[in-house]
Design a protein around this motif. Structure first.
Motif, short mmCIF file in Angstrom:
data_model
loop_
_atom_site.label_atom_id
_atom_site.label_comp_id
_atom_site.label_asym_id
_atom_site.label_seq_id
_atom_site.Cartn_x
_atom_site.Cartn_y
_atom_site.Cartn_z
N ASN A 68 0.87 -1.17 0.00
CA ASN A 68 0.00 0.00 0.00
C ASN A 68 0.92 1.23 0.00
N HIS A 69 0.82 2.03 -1.05
CA HIS A 69 1.69 3.20 -1.23
C HIS A 69 1.59 4.16 -0.04
N LEU A 70 0.38 4.32 0.49
CA LEU A 70 0.17 5.27 1.60
C LEU A 70 0.83 4.77 2.88
N ALA B 91 3.39 2.78 2.96
CA ALA B 91 4.85 2.86 2.75
C ALA B 91 5.37 4.26 3.08
N HIS B 92 4.60 5.30 2.70
CA HIS B 92 5.01 6.69 3.03
C HIS B 92 5.25 6.80 4.53
N LEU B 93 4.33 6.29 5.32
CA LEU B 93 4.43 6.43 6.79
C LEU B 93 5.52 5.53 7.37
N ALA C 213 -0.51 12.88 4.18
CA ALA C 213 -1.07 13.97 3.36
C ALA C 213 -0.28 14.04 2.06
N SER C 214 -0.98 13.74 0.95
CA SER C 214 -0.26 13.74 -0.34
C SER C 214 -1.13 14.40 -1.40
N GLY C 215 -0.72 14.22 -2.68
CA GLY C 215 -1.47 14.84 -3.77
C GLY C 215 -2.83 14.20 -3.97
N ALA D 228 8.40 13.21 -0.61
CA ALA D 228 7.86 13.03 -1.96
C ALA D 228 7.90 11.54 -2.32
N ASP D 229 7.21 11.17 -3.41
CA ASP D 229 7.21 9.76 -3.83
C ASP D 229 8.65 9.29 -4.08
N ASN D 230 8.95 8.10 -3.58
CA ASN D 230 10.31 7.55 -3.72
C ASN D 230 10.21 6.04 -3.58
ZN ZN Z 1 2.75 9.41 -2.55
#
Ligand code: ZN
Ligand code: KG4
Length: 346
Positions: free
Chosen positions: A109-111, A113-115, A133-135, A303-305
């Motif tokens: 899950n991309h979200l 992974a951000h956290l 909080a993203s785009g 940012a996305d990475n």
């Molecule tokens: Zn993202």
């Protein structure tokens, strides 16, 4: 354990390698310049760019980290939410590699992974209250473990980043406008009370930014006067006012979530909008006042990475999770299925 992470959910093609929880290296191709011409991400162009760059980026990553592909123990990929065509490029590449190397595949899950990327730069202890909080998303979670995220609230309309980018467009800023708006805001003075603070009832933990965005458009028109364009100090002050309104709207919900979950003594902030200077400052202050530990990734990890994907994949693989090769890509708005397999502990 060595985990390869692949990210292609929106307009960044990225690959990274994490070994035993530490980042060994990453390669990234950003499409921001291309989509900026159109004032937003064009999905068909995004998939084509991913397709073009993913192979060369993989070769570059192996060369720069000195890792041989046979050394990779697990292949992790962002499976959603995101743009379907873009996700499919990453998934096809990940599946091909997993099959060829005879190594497990993990769809993340991309979200989440951000956290989870917070653990790359410091110790991430659970449970925690997480704000993503993203785009495309604004989500509050109760995070019990790397594989257990309970949603407490989400945006009912626009995401915070979307509100920044759409307001940036109205102001004539290039896409995506979030960072530029934030930079201009640093030079201006905010006028309090000029924009509404969406509340959605006393107990609600959901977000709503579309009313705030419309009010901001009206305010910008009014402030611009007959020229129709905000410039100089007026533009800086408007950006500061908008930045403050968004930060306050988010802080209000985070504060509420803290009161409803008093056992959570950690607050994590992540996603593209986590790079916002005022939001970082306000949430840090709030956490300090509430005596709660605060963590936010460094700017390049907001940012996305792919480092976040490789790290989250490493965490999951360590817990024995994997996916079957028929792993599905999940577009924005659809529910991500709970379909991870878990190998029995050895
Ligand atoms: Zn993202
Ligand atoms: O997480 P991300 O890189 O991509 C998505 O998964 O959506 O987030 C991108 C969003 C964009 O809307 C961008 O304008 C916003 O993050 N953003 C910012 C800042 N830097 C990036 N918004 C406000 N202030 C910033 N400094």
């Amino acid at each position: 354990m060595i985990c390869l992470g692949i990210e292609s959910s929106c307009d960044e093609t990225a690959l990274a390698i994490v070994a035993d929880g530490a980042l060994l290296g990453s390669s990234l191709a950003s499409q921001a310049g291309l989509h900026s011409i159109f004032g937003g991400v064009v999905p068909e162009l995004a998939s084509r760019e991913h397709y073009h760059y993913i192979g060369p980026l993989y070769d570059e990553l192996l060369a720069k980290t000195g890792i041989k592909q046979e050394d990779i123990d697990v292949v992790a990929v962002s499976r959603g939410p995101g743009l379907l065509g873009s996700l499919l490029v990453g998934l096809a590449f990940a599946k091909g590699l997993a099959l060829a190397l005879e190594k497990p595949l993990l769809g993340l899950n991309h979200l989440h992974a951000h956290l989870l990327a917070i653990g790359l730069e410091g110790e991430a202890r659970f449970p925690a209250l997480g704000l993503l909080a993203s785009g495309g998303h604004t989500q509050l979670y109760r995070i019990e473990s790397p594989s257990s995220f309970i949603s407490l609230g989400k945006t009912l309309d626009d995401a915070a980043g979307e509100a920044f980018d759409k307001t940036g467009k109205i102001l004539g800023l290039p896409y995506p406008g979030g960072k530029l708006l934030d930079d201009l805001a640093k030079m201006g003075k905010a006028e309090k009370g000029m924009l509404p603070c969406p509340c959605l009832g006393k107990d609600n933990l959901d977000f709503s930014f579309s009313g705030l965005k419309t009010a901001a458009a009206q305010l910008a028109r009014k402030k611009a006067g007959p020229t129709g364009k905000l410039e100089g100090r007026d533009l800086e002050n408007f950006c500061a006012t908008f930045n403050l309104a968004i930060a306050e709207a988010i802080c209000k919900k985070v504060k509420r979530a803290m009161s409803k979950n008093p056992d959570l003594r950690r607050l994590w902030l992540a996603g593209g909008v986590a790079a916002n200077s005022l939001l970082r400052e306000k949430l840090r202050e709030l956490a300090y006042k509430k005596n709660v530990e605060f963590a936010v990734p460094s700017l390049e990890l907001c940012a996305d990475n792919a480092a976040m994907v490789a790290y989250a994949g490493w965490l999951m693989a360590r817990e024995g999770y994997c996916h079957r090769l028929d792993l599905a890509a999940i577009p924005r708005g659809a529910k991500i299925p709970d379909d991870m397999l878990r190998k029995p502990a050895q």
